[in-house]
Scaffold this active site. Structure first.
Site, PDB file in Angstrom:
ATOM      1  N   GLU A 335       0.837  -1.191   0.000  1.00 56.40           N
ATOM      2  CA  GLU A 335       0.000   0.000   0.000  1.00 56.40           C
ATOM      3  C   GLU A 335       0.878   1.249   0.000  1.00 56.40           C
ATOM      4  OE1 GLU A 335      -2.898   0.759  -0.567  1.00 56.40           O
ATOM      5  OE2 GLU A 335      -4.138  -1.004  -0.198  1.00 56.40           O
ATOM      6  N   CYS A 336       0.431   2.287  -0.698  1.00 53.89           N
ATOM      7  CA  CYS A 336       1.208   3.517  -0.768  1.00 53.89           C
ATOM      8  C   CYS A 336       1.055   4.373   0.479  1.00 53.89           C
ATOM      9  CB  CYS A 336       0.792   4.333  -1.988  1.00 53.89           C
ATOM     10  SG  CYS A 336      -0.900   4.942  -1.908  1.00 53.89           S
ATOM     11  N   GLY A 337       0.046   4.122   1.281  1.00 61.17           N
ATOM     12  CA  GLY A 337      -0.141   4.898   2.497  1.00 61.17           C
ATOM     13  C   GLY A 337      -1.375   5.772   2.474  1.00 61.17           C
TER      14      GLY A 337
END
Length: 492
Positions: A335-337
């Site tokens: 996940e990119c955040g």
């Protein structure tokens, strides 16, 4: 049909709602009409007349307010409203308004109803529900991947796109083909008015970003990189555009943190509603939709990329390995955040770290110019092997530093003085002096172990002809001691 009596609302909650809403919103003719209609359909009660009239005079002009009132009149599943102006956007707590502990608009129930629909019908059904539930406060986040393109097409087909804010995050590190696709999709769906592109707050280009945060922040501190390029711009977009609910293209079939996500969820920190209309679609379902509709897509898919993100963190991967297997290679999370809840405290920590890194590279930019003027060689991972093994050019005294390190900054003048001493021949033999940002620049594999950094700054002496056997300096980092170390080692 209008209810014959105000049996959906308890007096105390209406009193609280009336008073708090009256402070939160401005006057509007539509809301006054709605309130009068509600008042007219209710049996006369002192608290009902008093507080509904208060709301009639003072409730606000936003679409949220009249939707709230219309829901009260029609009597859809909301049976009690408790407004808390200290929380949420527009001064209204969304957890209270749309499914929090005080309001039985049960997101789980809506999820269950949608889940019972055939999978192919779920996206459009959810989008229609969202469009009517959050008029003019709905946004689609898209990176112009396959799911995002399909969702934009569905919104357009159902005449909802003009009422939906479209948001895209430009990380400044996207593939050229992604930028080209953004223009194609914008032109195809006429997004010139409702497409909002957000970027890092203090950089408009990748070059500017790298000048402020270094060329390889994505590798050195993946979390900080994600915060600066994705998390912070996303939060800023949601806040500035006053988004209540936002649409994502995430799917369970992508695995990882997405494997169990529902169609609708409530963000645990900011109470916004997150909508995942494609949650139950497989990769093949999205591909079939895009191809059947003749929609443009990223040309990298034809080259073997199953999921496309930043240039610096995206590789080719087979579907068998997992659709997002090529994303964030070597990272524990895929996940990119921006889809992981980030507390205000954690965001504050990121801001402090970002300021420290930014100040460090601001110093380093000027320090590098001063070092060059003093004859200090700039060493990078690209020229590392050539620099340390250069035959016939003498020994090498190398400083490995981090721009944000206070000790490294304090060493600058000493290091430039040492360079001057070496050029003056004080070592008794030719000695080059170099410096390397070891925080973001890596030593190539053959040298990585020998040039291991224990702390910043670390100093090595590389003797001519022995590039793989550097000597670690552990003494006082003063001009006198450094020159003596070099002279004594060479004389041996």
């Amino acid at each position: 049909e209008p209810h014959s009596e105000l049996d959906l609302f308890e007096g105390e909650r209406v009193r609280e709602s009336a008073c708090l809403l009256s402070r939160s919103f401005r006057r509007n003719q539509t809301s006054r009409v709605c309130l009068l209609a509600l008042l007219g359909s209710a049996k006369p009660r002192p608290w009902g007349q008093q507080y509904l009239l208060t709301m009639t005079e003072k409730v606000g002009s936003s679409s949220q307010s009249w939707t709230f009132l219309a829901v009260m009149i029609v009597g859809i599943s909301v049976v009690a409203v408790h407004v808390t102006p200290e929380q949420g956007v527009f001064g209204v707590s969304l957890s209270s308004l749309l499914g929090g502990p005080n309001v039985p608009m049960d997101i789980d129930s809506v999820n269950q109803r949608l889940q019972q629909l055939p999978i192919e019908e779920q996206p459009e059904a959810l989008l229609m529900w969202a469009n009517s539930t959050f008029p003019d406060q709905l946004a689609q986040f898209t990176s112009f991947g396959l799911s995002g393109i399909a969702i934009t097409h569905m919104l357009s087909l159902n005449n909802m796109l003009s009422r939906t804010t479209v948001i895209s995050i430009d990380t400044l590190h996207l593939f050229p083909s992604t930028y080209e696709l953004m223009e194609q999709i914008s032109d195809k769906f006429g997004l010139s008015q409702n497409l909002h592109v957000y970027r890092c707050r203090d950089a408009a280009t990748r070059q500017e970003f790298e000048l402020k945060y270094g060329p390889r922040l994505w590798r050195t501190d993946h979390s900080l990189y994600g915060y600066l390029t994705k998390v912070e711009p996303s939060k800023r977009a949601l806040d500035e555009l006053k988004v209540v609910a936002w649409i994502t293209g995430r799917r369970r079939s992508q695995g990882g943190e997405r494997g169990e996500m529902p169609l609708i969820e409530v963000d645990a920190l900011d109470n916004r509603i997150k909508l995942n209309p494609m949650a139950n679609w497989a990769h093949e379902d999205v591909w079939n939709y895009v191809k059947k509709a003749g929609l443009p897509y990223n040309s990298l898919h034809d080259e073997g990329y199953t999921s496309i993100g930043d240039v610096v963190s995206t590789e080719k991967a087979s579907v068998e390995d997992g659709e997002r297997a090529g994303r964030f290679k070597g990272q524990s999370s895929k996940e990119c955040g921006m889809h992981l809840a980030t507390s205000s405290g954690k965001m504050s920590d990121f801001e402090k770290k970002a300021a420290r890194v930014r100040d460090g590279y601001s110093w380093d930019h000027m320090a590098s110019q001063r070092a060059e003027a003093a004859g200090v060689i700039k060493v990078t991972e690209d020229n590392f092997a050539e620099t340390v093994s250069a035959a016939g050019k003498g020994h090498l005294l190398l400083e490995l530093y981090a721009p944000w390190c206070g000790h490294c900054q304090a060493l600058e003048h000493v290091w430039n003085d040492v360079a001057a001493a070496m050029h003056a021949g004080e070592a008794g033999a030719p000695v080059r002096v170099g410096r390397m940002d070891r925080w973001q620049q890596a030593a190539p594999a053959p040298y990585a172990d020998a040039f291991h950094v224990r702390s910043f700054p670390t100093v090595f002496l590389v003797r001519e002809g022995q590039p793989g056997e550097p000597l670690l300096y552990s003494g006082e980092k003063s001009r006198k001691e450094l020159v003596a170390f070099v002279r004594g080692t060479i004389s041996q």
